[in-house]
Design an enzyme around this catalytic site. Structure first.
Site, PDB file in Angstrom:
ATOM      1  N   GLU A 151       0.843  -1.196   0.000  1.00 23.45           N
ATOM      2  CA  GLU A 151       0.000   0.000   0.000  1.00 23.45           C
ATOM      3  C   GLU A 151       0.881   1.250   0.000  1.00 23.45           C
ATOM      4  OE1 GLU A 151      -0.116   2.144   2.704  1.00 23.45           O
ATOM      5  OE2 GLU A 151       1.149   0.951   4.047  1.00 23.45           O
ATOM      6  N   GLU A 155      -1.506   8.967   5.471  1.00 20.73           N
ATOM      7  CA  GLU A 155      -2.511   9.287   6.482  1.00 20.73           C
ATOM      8  C   GLU A 155      -3.013  10.704   6.252  1.00 20.73           C
ATOM      9  OE1 GLU A 155      -1.780   8.174  10.546  1.00 20.73           O
ATOM     10  OE2 GLU A 155      -0.183   6.809   9.925  1.00 20.73           O
ATOM     11  N   LYS A 207       8.103  -1.011  -2.010  1.00 20.56           N
ATOM     12  CA  LYS A 207       7.541  -0.190  -0.935  1.00 20.56           C
ATOM     13  C   LYS A 207       8.654   0.403  -0.062  1.00 20.56           C
ATOM     14  CE  LYS A 207       4.846   1.654   2.115  1.00 20.56           C
ATOM     15  NZ  LYS A 207       3.785   0.963   2.844  1.00 20.56           N
ATOM     16  N   ASN A 211       9.649   4.531   0.234  1.00 21.25           N
ATOM     17  CA  ASN A 211       9.604   5.282   1.487  1.00 21.25           C
ATOM     18  C   ASN A 211      10.982   5.772   1.909  1.00 21.25           C
ATOM     19  OD1 ASN A 211       6.876   5.100   1.669  1.00 21.25           O
ATOM     20  ND2 ASN A 211       6.819   3.732   3.421  1.00 21.25           N
ATOM     21  N   ALA A 255      10.759  21.933   4.220  1.00 19.41           N
ATOM     22  CA  ALA A 255      11.580  21.827   5.427  1.00 19.41           C
ATOM     23  C   ALA A 255      10.695  21.868   6.664  1.00 19.41           C
ATOM     24  CB  ALA A 255      12.593  22.972   5.464  1.00 19.41           C
ATOM     25  N   CYS A 263       5.264   4.914   9.004  1.00 21.90           N
ATOM     26  CA  CYS A 263       5.913   4.335   7.824  1.00 21.90           C
ATOM     27  C   CYS A 263       7.383   4.700   7.695  1.00 21.90           C
ATOM     28  CB  CYS A 263       5.161   4.755   6.559  1.00 21.90           C
ATOM     29  SG  CYS A 263       3.503   4.063   6.428  1.00 21.90           S
ATOM     30  N   LYS A 266       9.936   3.513  10.488  1.00 19.18           N
ATOM     31  CA  LYS A 266       9.965   2.046  10.571  1.00 19.18           C
ATOM     32  C   LYS A 266      10.506   1.423   9.293  1.00 19.18           C
ATOM     33  CE  LYS A 266       5.944  -0.029  10.212  1.00 19.18           C
ATOM     34  NZ  LYS A 266       6.018  -0.847   8.967  1.00 19.18           N
ATOM     35  N   ARG A 331       2.536   8.249  16.436  1.00 20.75           N
ATOM     36  CA  ARG A 331       3.724   7.413  16.310  1.00 20.75           C
ATOM     37  C   ARG A 331       4.887   8.202  15.702  1.00 20.75           C
ATOM     38  NH1 ARG A 331       0.976   2.261  13.441  1.00 20.75           N
ATOM     39  NH2 ARG A 331      -0.277   3.974  12.578  1.00 20.75           N
TER      40      ARG A 331
END
Length: 467
Positions: A151, A155, A207, A211, A255, A263, A266, A331
């Protein structure tokens, strides 16, 4: 098609609602009985704009249901999506796959026809291979194929990302599985959305690679912002000039106080651990993690500098707590290390967030929370914009300033016009702009303990360099 979604957290619930919106029959399964009971009452476990309406519509049209009984969800399913958590392990930061493997074993004992078992959770390269082995060992007679369908949801804009994505990635080593997943995403094919069909390991790596690259981009512009402050340049215009180059693009060149959420921190760490396991150094990714960690600590130093170096006894209003707007997710939020550092320097913290206060209470101690931003800033020596919620960017600076003890404003999101802030009597501190010596206020000039100024700032400078 009948789709079973195992896990009704952020990814699972959004995916289930969106697939049901396309006309598929979807059952969301979760072992958390309280969560399922809440969903039956129409109460969502997460905040995501528009998701409540989408879930309500799908349930009313009987295309979406929820259960704690995995056998009910899996029976007759064409596709089983594994959307359970993969939190980083405390001992080494690698993704904890215990929930994924447990779900796969359970699913293996329940499938009753050819079923495509899909990892929707973000998992390291090779996880699909292990799932295939576990399921074959648990159920040698079962007919299934394991695929990867990562995915790319942000958010706060997850529904739009799902319904109008940049691309869909399907990773499978079985031709039937690829056909089933192509059919699942038929509505997007009709919109000419690129659908990349590749092998399973490549899909798993896409993925993490995506990221980590975006995380590097954020860390880069944050370091450039520090240079801008030193040489007298404006990072906003630097980012604009860079972003106009189509090879670079403007996305993720804002910035700020560092990236957070579920995401980027982690996934970059998990990718780094994978590279180390295979003896392939990834120094750029490693440095991005270090830069981001130090960045969050450095922001407290900027607040203390705005207070003329004296944080002891100061009241600081933190406006925005979640790692980004339009979510209640705390988080890895940059607000957490900022608040903790200010508290160590002796500041008293007041805080406001439109959606994240309940989750913030679970991770922050000795903080006074307020539902109203103006009440939060009342009597404060400084107000700090941490999260660029629309409601916070639209604050009335005149009203905000009238309630404060000192008109010190720290804008970590470039939300406020410097001329407007000055008009209302604020001393404004921002990221990546030429530094200006803050105006001294009566409280600082008359302080009877000026010797506390240097220890506050220097201690945090040391923390920022070594953190």
């Amino acid at each position: 098609m009948k789709v079973a979604v195992i896990g009704t957290g952020y990814v699972g619930l959004v995916s289930a609602a969106c697939f049901a919106g396309w006309g598929h029959e979807v059952v969301g399964a979760d072992k958390d009985a309280r969560k399922i009971a809440a969903l039956h009452r129409g109460e969502l476990p997460i905040y995501e704009p528009g998701l409540d309406r989408l879930v309500d519509e799908a349930v009313a049209q009987k295309r979406l249901s929820f259960t704690t009984d995995l056998s009910v969800a899996v029976a007759g399913a064409d596709i089983v999506l594994l959307a359970v958590g993969t939190p980083p392990r405390l001992r080494d930061g690698e993704a904890d796959l215990a929930f994924v493997y447990a779900a796969a074993r359970e699913v293996a004992g329940l499938i009753d026809r050819f079923t495509v078992v899909v990892t929707k959770s973000t998992v390291p390269v090779g996880t699909g291979d292990e799932i295939e082995r576990l399921m074959a060992r648990a159920r040698p007679d079962a007919s299934f194929a394991v695929a990867s369908n990562p995915e790319f949801l942000r958010e706060g804009s997850a529904i739009g990302d799902f319904q109008r994505p940049d691309r869909v990635v399907i990773g499978a080593n079985d031709s039937r599985a690829k056909e089933v997943l192509q059919a699942l995403y038929a509505p997007l094919r009709e919109q000419n959305v690129p659908i990349l069909a590749t092998d399973r390991r490549t899909a798993e790596l896409i993925k993490y690679a995506s990221n980590a690259f975006l995380a590097v981009k954020i860390s880069y512009i944050n370091e450039m912002a520090d240079l801008c402050e030193s040489v007298g340049a404006d990072v906003r215009e630097v980012a604009l000039g860079m972003g106009l180059d189509h090879r670079i693009g403007a996305g993720f060149l804002n910035a700020g106080p560092g990236y957070g959420g579920s995401c980027f921190p982690k996934d970059t760490l998990a990718l780094l651990r994978t590279s180390q396991d295979h003896g392939v150094p990834m120094r750029i990714v490693q440095e991005s993690l270090a830069v981001n960690d130090a960045r969050k600590r450095r922001m407290a130093l900027k607040v203390i500098d705005a207070l003329d170096g004296l944080a002891e006894g100061a009241s600081v209003a933190i406006l925005g707590l979640t790692f980004k707007p339009e979510t209640d997710d705390m988080r890895e939020a940059p607000s957490i290390p900022l608040i903790e550092a200010l508290q160590r320097a002796g500041a008293r913290i007041r805080a406001h967030d439109p959606e994240g206060i309940e989750n913030a209470r679970a991770v922050l101690d000795d903080v006074d929370f307020f539902d109203d931003p103006y009440e939060c800033a009342a009597g404060a020596d400084a107000a700090v914009l941490m999260t660029d919620w629309k409601s916070l960017k639209a604050l009335d600076l005149g009203r905000l300033g009238r309630g404060m003890r000192r008109r010190v404003l720290v804008d970590f999101r470039h939300a406020f016009d410097p001329a407007a802030a000055e008009h209302h009597g604020f001393t404004l501190t921002a990221i990546g702009r030429p530094s200006e010596k803050p105006r001294r206020t009566e409280r600082t000039e008359t302080s009877s303990a000026p010797e506390t100024k240097a220890p506050d700032a220097s201690a945090l400078r040391l923390s920022a360099r070594t953190g």
